[in-house]
Scaffold this motif. Structure first.
Motif, short mmCIF file in Angstrom:
data_model
loop_
_atom_site.label_atom_id
_atom_site.label_comp_id
_atom_site.label_asym_id
_atom_site.label_seq_id
_atom_site.Cartn_x
_atom_site.Cartn_y
_atom_site.Cartn_z
N PHE A 466 0.85 -1.19 0.00
CA PHE A 466 0.00 0.00 0.00
C PHE A 466 0.90 1.25 0.00
O PHE A 466 1.36 1.67 1.05
CB PHE A 466 -0.88 0.04 1.25
CG PHE A 466 -1.84 -1.10 1.39
CD1 PHE A 466 -2.18 -1.90 0.31
CD2 PHE A 466 -2.42 -1.37 2.61
CE1 PHE A 466 -3.08 -2.95 0.45
CE2 PHE A 466 -3.32 -2.42 2.77
CZ PHE A 466 -3.65 -3.20 1.68
N VAL A 499 -0.41 -0.03 -5.75
CA VAL A 499 -1.07 -1.34 -5.74
C VAL A 499 -1.78 -1.63 -7.05
O VAL A 499 -1.95 -2.80 -7.43
CB VAL A 499 -2.05 -1.41 -4.55
CG1 VAL A 499 -3.26 -0.51 -4.78
CG2 VAL A 499 -2.51 -2.83 -4.28
N THR A 500 -2.18 -0.61 -7.79
CA THR A 500 -2.97 -0.83 -9.00
C THR A 500 -2.17 -1.53 -10.10
O THR A 500 -2.75 -2.13 -11.01
CB THR A 500 -3.51 0.49 -9.55
OG1 THR A 500 -2.43 1.39 -9.81
CG2 THR A 500 -4.47 1.13 -8.55
N HIS A 503 -3.01 -5.10 -9.97
CA HIS A 503 -4.33 -5.37 -10.55
C HIS A 503 -4.26 -5.43 -12.07
O HIS A 503 -4.86 -6.30 -12.70
CB HIS A 503 -5.32 -4.28 -10.12
CG HIS A 503 -5.72 -4.35 -8.68
ND1 HIS A 503 -4.90 -3.94 -7.66
CD2 HIS A 503 -6.86 -4.80 -8.08
CE1 HIS A 503 -5.51 -4.12 -6.50
NE2 HIS A 503 -6.70 -4.64 -6.73
N SER A 522 -6.40 -3.92 -1.64
CA SER A 522 -5.80 -2.59 -1.77
C SER A 522 -6.44 -1.70 -0.71
O SER A 522 -7.37 -2.12 -0.03
CB SER A 522 -6.10 -2.01 -3.16
OG SER A 522 -7.49 -1.75 -3.27
N ILE A 526 -8.95 2.51 -4.02
CA ILE A 526 -9.00 1.97 -5.38
C ILE A 526 -10.36 2.21 -6.02
O ILE A 526 -10.51 2.13 -7.23
CB ILE A 526 -8.67 0.46 -5.39
CG1 ILE A 526 -8.28 0.02 -6.80
CG2 ILE A 526 -9.84 -0.37 -4.85
CD1 ILE A 526 -7.63 -1.33 -6.88
N ASN A 531 -7.37 5.56 -9.54
CA ASN A 531 -7.31 4.14 -9.20
C ASN A 531 -8.47 3.36 -9.82
O ASN A 531 -8.32 2.23 -10.28
CB ASN A 531 -7.35 3.95 -7.68
CG ASN A 531 -6.11 4.49 -7.00
OD1 ASN A 531 -5.03 4.47 -7.57
ND2 ASN A 531 -6.26 4.97 -5.78
#
Length: 892
Positions: A466, A499-500, A503, A522, A526, A531
């Motif tokens: 994070f 963090v994206t 994904h 996350s 997000i 995000n």
């Protein structure tokens, strides 16, 4: 002797207390068996002949215990020796031992009586968590000692991982009983001897087994013991190791083990050693729907087919019956084979907690298949789901190998607890599944940024780091951030959190058919802004089937708010959001009205602004401000009140904090002009300039006397009015206030450039509040709603377009009157009578209590605003959102 009833006296029917209780065994040699004595909720006894192996007797009870309802105490005896093993959840295991000769001793008689009268009183007081944390603290001291002597951190971590695995192996019987403790006791004051003996033990474990101290050593290797390298420990460190060796290492909890030990080995995480950790329940919240749900659904189908075939075979005879039963067995074994082929990847695995929990769930399901096969008349089988199916990536040298150790310790604990023993040597498989690498950014031979190859997997689960967009450069460095944003340009927005990138990588692998499902955690951010575009991409190429929109979580010992997202290629038909079935999950992790693609309304342009951001120590206390305001004699003959101004922040409104002061040279003031205000300029030259001239942003370096974001548009809009409307960016309740144009609003405030009561009333109505709660985001541990000028205000459709309100309209005046009354009553309330009373009288406390007068004032305002929209007075939140969304689309 004890004065207790026999089974026949207490339970003639043998329903809860009996000799020779028939059971279905689990584990190796599964089938039917008999527990020698069983007393429900109390104990199970297993008797053996003299000098028989009590460890084998205990393992036999482990295979019986599930069918016996998991008795709290498991007792074994060979006529000469008694052993009482505790069997309580989430506590360390304890073994009470005594011999026949010691039987008359009061303590031993008390123990035997306790079996019958109060078995729960024998529950150990120390929890598995306590043992795990105590062990980690000991290893933290060893790690500090090695580091202080200049030993490479990864080399030290490797050595300590081998030591802790030896301690675990000794306590669970993989190493000869007491062998490691014997080394410690005999070398406590001779560090060089300890290093030599431990090296020989490591060597035996790394080879194909061997002999050490006249005892046979099994073959371990698996990469962890691929070398026999040791490191020197000091006498005080050996004493620490001897102390932690006395703990029950067989009871450490792998789900938290890795977290504690990573913190003990990594000095950057040391302060968080005793902090909260992510619980097993939290981890399962993600693993269950993403990994296990489809496997369990498949199992239910297989189980029904196997049952029907077994039932059909019972009605048949001879070869036909055998063939039908074989079909049932084939169905079960094919499904077991399916479990053994599933590959799980955690692309930011840390110390391996998610992988351990995934492995344990799959082992439990495989065991269920094995147990079920005996239930319908077939033989069980040894579990073959293994750590080799768990893959990971991790950049930390401390966590990388530790993750593999955690997974293997968890696996060996599971096989032991479930009565399966340990597979043939080598005990450890090839521990190369967890790679030390960056999962989202790599470089080719020419130093160009590339996307790293991820290990092949069926399912991706994990908890990537994070790091917010604004903190990425400070945490990762400018070069890293520039490279990763360039690499993912067009797929991950420049303002997206770190963090994206996980994904997007998982989404791409699913789109390319290389992965079936993914579930990642996350922060709840997000769901918003840049995000959210990543979640929109997920929905464009597949779909979201599972979501936890907002959940409390522990990350590195700190409380945060998180979102969980499970996604695939759109195959999954069932969708679960916040624990409830829904038809669709939108990119903002809502399941009702889709508010993720709201149009911005041009009619709202130029009205809402974020406050000023200082970017430096421009703020001053009241005494300094008064001194400057009293000062005269500036070379320009201007008062310091031109640049020394009152400042408002969000807390001024929510908590009633006294307003502060700051030095503000506006927007276009040159350095020469600013210097003409002598004292204010001297102050910031001393307190602001040293930091600002080192700022990486050219504008902040060169114009160090000007606020970082001075907001010229806001200033121009405020100067046209005598007052404006303001609201805190983050607040538990959405409330609005009047502010004077001479005040400098901080960036924790949003300012709306209108000075009329009608506009204030619409903003403070339930209609706008409901809209802001659903369209805006939430932040902080308290998960307070966050207002956003662009996302919330510019998308909101007012009853009439701003500036087009009809003159002399009775509804407009009704809203204005209700707003004035609300403000007047609030102002009267906040006058208070005493200092103590005033401290309690904050907006947060007021709206927590929501007294009748406040409720009535807001109800009157809401009725007026609803009338302006033409809505019924009893409109629900969903009705409000639907109506506003339709109006917003119409206006756009």
């Amino acid at each position: 002797m004890l004065g207790e009833k026999t089974p026949a006296e207490a339970d003639p029917a043998g329903e809860f207390y009996t000799f020779e209780r028939g059971v279905k065994k689990t584990g190796s040699g599964a089938g039917k068996g008999f527990a020698d004595v069983w007393y429900r909720g109390h104990f199970a006894f297993e008797y053996k002949g003299k000098h028989k192996d009590l460890d084998a007797a205990y393992e036999q009870l482990l295979r019986y215990r599930e069918d016996l309802g998991n008795p709290p105490l498991l007792v074994v005896c060979d006529i000469d020796h008694f052993q009482i093993h505790t069997n309580f959840t989430n506590s360390t295991k304890h073994v009470y031992s005594f011999t026949n000769d010691e039987l008359p001793e009061p303590e031993n008689l008390r123990l035997l009586r306790t079996l019958f009268r109060d078995p729960l009183s024998l529950a150990p007081t120390q929890t598995t968590e306590g043992v795990t944390e105590e062990a980690a603290r000991g290893f933290a001291k060893l790690a500090d000692g090695l580091r202080s002597r200049g030993i490479d951190p990864e080399q030290a971590a490797h050595f300590l991982n081998k030591l802790l695995f030896c301690l675990f192996s000794e306590d669970v019987g993989l190493l000869p009983t007491g062998i490691f403790s014997e080394i410690l006791s005999n070398t406590a004051s001779r560090p060089e001897r300890f290093e030599r003996y431990v090296g020989k033990l490591f060597e035996a474990m790394s080879n194909s087994g061997g002999e050490f101290l006249m005892k046979d050593i099994r073959h371990f290797n698996g990469g962890l013991f691929a070398d026999a390298e040791t490191l020197p420990l000091q006498p005080d460190e050996l004493r620490i190791l001897a102390s932690v060796a006395k703990l029950d290492w067989g009871s450490v909890e792998p789900a938290i083990f890795g977290t504690f030990f990573e913190r003990s080995l990594d000095p950057a995480l040391r302060s968080k050693l005793g902090a909260h950790y992510t619980s097993k329940e939290d981890i399962l919240t993600l693993i269950e729907p993403v990994l296990m749900a489809p496997l369990r659904a498949e199992w239910e189908t297989v189980k029904e087919r196997a049952w029907n075939l077994a039932d059909e075979s019972r009605k048949q005879t001879g070869r036909k019956a055998a063939n039908t039963l074989r079909k049932a067995e084939d169905a079960l074994r094919r499904f077991a084979g399916r479990l053994r082929s599933v590959r799980v990847l955690d692309p930011a695995c840390g110390s391996g907690n998610f992988l351990y929990m995934a492995l344990r769930q799959m082992l439990d399901l495989e065991k269920e298949v094995s147990t079920y096969s005996t239930k319908i008349g077939m033989t069980s089988f040894f579990p073959e789901v293994s750590p080799e199916q768990m893959y990971g990536m991790e950049v930390s040298p401390y966590a990388h190998e530790l993750a593999q150790v955690v997974v293997w310790i968890g696996y060996l604990q599971w096989t032991r607890e479930n009565g399966f023993g340990v597979k043939d040597d080598p005990i450890l498989g090839d521990m190369t599944n967890i790679r030390r690498m960056d999962a989202v950014l790599g470089y080719d031979d020419d130093s160009n940024p590339v996307e790293p190859e991820w290990p092949e997997a069926d399912v991706i689960v994990g908890n990537p780091p994070f790091i917010g967009d604004k903190k990425m450069r400070g945490s990762l460095g400018d070069d890293y951030v520039d490279d990763i944003r360039k690499l993912y340009k067009g797929r991950v927005g420049g303002g997206a959190d770190f963090v994206t990138y996980w994904h997007e990588r998982a989404r791409q692998l699913i789109e390319n058919g290389k992965v079936k499902r993914a579930g990642l955690i996350s922060t709840n951010g997000i769901r918003y802004g840049a995000n959210r575009k990543v979640l929109k991409r997920i929905k464009s190429s597949g779909d979201i089937f599972f979501g936890e929109s907002d959940r409390g979580w522990i990350a590195d010992g700190a409380e945060v708010r998180v979102s969980m997202v499970g996604f695939d290629d759109g195959t999954e038909e069932h969708r679960i959001l916040d624990g409830l079935p829904v038809e669709n999950i939108h990119a903002d992790l809502t399941g009702a009205i889709d508010l993720t693609d709201l149009p911005e309304l041009k009619e709202n342009d130029g009205l809402a602004f974020l406050g000023v951001m200082k970017s430096g120590a421009f703020d001053i206390d009241e005494a300094t401000a008064c001194e400057m305001l009293d000062e005269s004699g500036n070379p320009n003959d201007r008062p310091n009140s031109d640049v020394v101004k009152p400042r408002l922040v969000g807390e001024n409104m929510t908590k009633g904090v006294k307003r502060s002061w700051l030095i503000d040279f506006g927007v276009g003031t040159s350095e020469e002009e600013a210097a003409l205000y002598s004292k204010p300029f001297s102050y910031i030259e001393k307190h602001v300039k040293p930091d600002r001239i080192k700022n990486r942003r050219k504008k902040l370096r060169e114009q160090w006397w000007i606020h970082g974001e001075p907001r010229p548009g806001l200033r121009a809009a405020m100067q046209k009015l005598e007052r404006c409307i303001a609201t805190p960016e983050v607040s538990k309740y959405r409330h609005f206030h009047w502010i004077d144009k001479g005040v400098i609003p901080d960036h924790t405030l949003h300012v709306i450039a209108r000075d009329d009561d009608y506009f204030f009333g619409v903003l403070h109505s339930r209609a706008h509040e409901v809209w802001s709660l659903f369209v805006g985001n939430h932040m902080g541990v308290g998960n307070d709603p966050r207002y956003n000028s662009k996302q919330t205000f510019r998308t909101y459709p007012f009853p009439w377009a701003p500036g087009e309100e009809p003159e002399d309209n009775p509804i407009v005046e009704r809203i204005a009157a209700a707003a004035r009354e609300l403000v007047e009553k609030r102002d009267n309330y906040f006058k208070g009578n005493s200092k103590t009373d005033k401290k309690k009288r904050t907006f947060t406390n007021l709206y927590n209590e929501r007294p009748t007068w406040l409720h009535n004032a807001h109800a009157a305002l809401d009725r007026a605003v609803f009338a302006a929209y033409g809505w019924p007075e009893d409109s629900s939140d969903e009705d409000i959102l639907k109506n506003l969304l339709a109006l917003s689309v119409e206006r756009s």
